[in-house]
Design an enzyme around this catalytic site. Structure first.
Site, short mmCIF file in Angstrom:
data_model
loop_
_atom_site.label_atom_id
_atom_site.label_comp_id
_atom_site.label_asym_id
_atom_site.label_seq_id
_atom_site.Cartn_x
_atom_site.Cartn_y
_atom_site.Cartn_z
N HIS A 175 0.86 -1.25 -0.08
CA HIS A 175 0.02 -0.40 0.23
C HIS A 175 0.85 1.33 0.01
O HIS A 175 0.88 2.54 -0.93
CB HIS A 175 -0.93 0.05 1.15
CG HIS A 175 -1.75 1.31 1.40
ND1 HIS A 175 -2.88 1.62 1.36
CD2 HIS A 175 -1.18 2.58 1.77
CE1 HIS A 175 -3.88 2.37 1.33
NE2 HIS A 175 -2.37 2.99 2.01
N GLU A 176 2.02 0.99 1.24
CA GLU A 176 2.86 1.67 1.26
C GLU A 176 3.51 3.01 -0.20
O GLU A 176 3.92 3.53 -0.36
CB GLU A 176 3.48 2.40 2.26
CG GLU A 176 2.71 1.80 3.84
CD GLU A 176 2.08 3.89 3.47
OE1 GLU A 176 1.65 4.66 3.12
OE2 GLU A 176 0.78 3.01 4.45
N HIS A 215 2.00 4.17 -2.72
CA HIS A 215 1.59 5.99 -2.88
C HIS A 215 3.44 6.59 -3.53
O HIS A 215 3.08 6.92 -4.22
CB HIS A 215 2.15 6.11 -1.20
CG HIS A 215 -0.07 6.00 -0.77
ND1 HIS A 215 0.02 6.72 -2.08
CD2 HIS A 215 -0.17 5.37 0.14
CE1 HIS A 215 -1.67 6.52 -0.98
NE2 HIS A 215 -1.60 5.16 0.48
#
Length: 266
Positions: free
Chosen positions: A67-68, A71
Site C-alpha cells: 500500500h505504502e 503511494h
C-alpha cells in the site's frame, strides 16, 4: 522507467541508484513468513491457530508495505525523487515516518477489532509534484492496492475453496479479504489527512483547503471519533457487509478466521 549508467558504472533509474528499488530483507522476511505460515495452515500442521495468526498478521503487513509502496512509486514517477532516498521504494516498513501508527496500531486494531485500519506512513513532498491530478493519483494509489487485494483474495476463495487445504487456512484467507475490504472503504472515506481526503484536497477552493489542512494532522483521531459513534459505525459496517455479500465473501468463514487469530482466548 528510464535506466542508464553513470560514469562510475552504477546503474541509475531516473537519477536514482537501482539499489533504492531493491526489496529490503525485512520485506522478504515478511513474505517468507506469510508463505511458511500459509503452508502450515493449509496442512493443519502443529498449532493451527498460531499458524493462522502468523498467516493473517504477516499477510496484512505485506499488504501495508505494498500500500505504502504504491503511494511512493506513483509519487516518484510524478516528480518526488526524495521518496527513493528516504527508502520508501525498498518496501521496508521500518523506513516509514510513523512505525507505531503505521505498523503496531493497525495490527492491534486488526486483532482486537477486526478492522483493516489505514496508516499514514510515507511522507511525500507535494511541492515537487505538479498538477492536481497527479496529487490525487498519489493518494489513490494506496487504496487501489487494497481494492486489488480484496478482489484477488475473494477470487482465490471462490475458485480454490474445496480444492484442498484446511478450513482454518481458508478462514484465514477470508479474514485477510475482509480486512482488505474494510481498509478499502476506510481509505476512501473523505476524512482530512487520510487517503480519501487527500484525494479531494487538491480540488478544494483555497478557503476549504485551509480548513482541510487545519484538520489533516488529526485524521486518525477524527476517524476513531467517527467509528466510535454507534450510528456511523453501523453505517460503515453495513457498507462493508453489503460489499462482502456482493463479492461473495462468506461471513461465517471470515468470522471463523477472526476467532482463530485470537488464539490467546483458547
Amino acid at each position: 522507467m528510464t535506466a542508464y549508467d553513470r560514469p562510475g558504472g552504477e546503474r541509475l533509474v531516473l537519477g536514482v541508484p537501482r539499489a533504492a528499488f531493491r526489496p529490503s530483507p525485512v520485506f522478504v522476511a515478511l513474505v517468507a513468513l506469510f508463505v511458511t505460515t500459509g503452508v502450515l495452515a493449509w496442512n493443519g500442521s502443529g498449532n493451527v491457530r498460531l499458524s493462522v495468526f502468523g498467516f493473517v498478521v504477516s499477510g496484512w503487513l505485506v499488504s501495508l508495505c505494498l500500500h505504502e509502496y504504491a503511494h511512493a512509486i506513483v509519487a516518484f514517477r510524478a516528480g518526488d525523487r526524495g521518496v527513493a532516498h528516504r527508502g520508501y521504494l525498498t518496501l521496508n516498513p521500518l523506513r516509514y515516518s510513523h512505525p507505531l501508527l503505521s505498523i503496531a496500531l493497525p495490527v492491534l486494531v486488526v486483532l482486537l477489532g477486526g478492522i483493516g485500519l489505514p496508516g499514514g506512513a510515507v511522507w511525500v513532498d507535494r511541492h515537487l509534484i505538479p498538477g492536481r491530478l497527479r496529487h490525487t493519483l498519489v493518494s489513490l494509489a494506496g487504496p487501489a492496492t487494497n481494492v486489488l487485494f480484496t478482489l484477488v483474495l475473494v477470487l482465490a476463495l471462490r475458485v480454490g475453496t474445496g480444492a484442498g487445504g484446511s478450513v482454518e487456512f481458508w478462514a484465514g484467507l477470508a479474514l485477510l479479504a475482509f480486512l482488505q475490504l474494510t481498509a478499502s472503504v476506510l481509505n476512501l472515506l473523505p476524512v482530512p489527512g487520510l487517503d480519501g481526503g487527500n484525494m479531494i484536497q487538491p480540488w478544494l477552493n483555497p478557503q476549504w483547503r485551509r480548513m482541510y489542512d487545519l484538520f489533516a494532522p488529526y485524521g486518525f483521531i477524527l476517524l476513531f471519533a467517527l467509528l466510535w459513534n454507534p450510528r456511523i459505525n453501523g453505517w460503515f459496517f453495513d457498507v462493508v457487509f453489503t460489499a462482502g455479500d456482493v463479492l461473495g465473501l462468506p461471513a461465517w468463514l471470515y468470522g471463523t478466521g477472526l476467532d482463530l487469530v485470537r488464539f490467546w482466548r483458547g
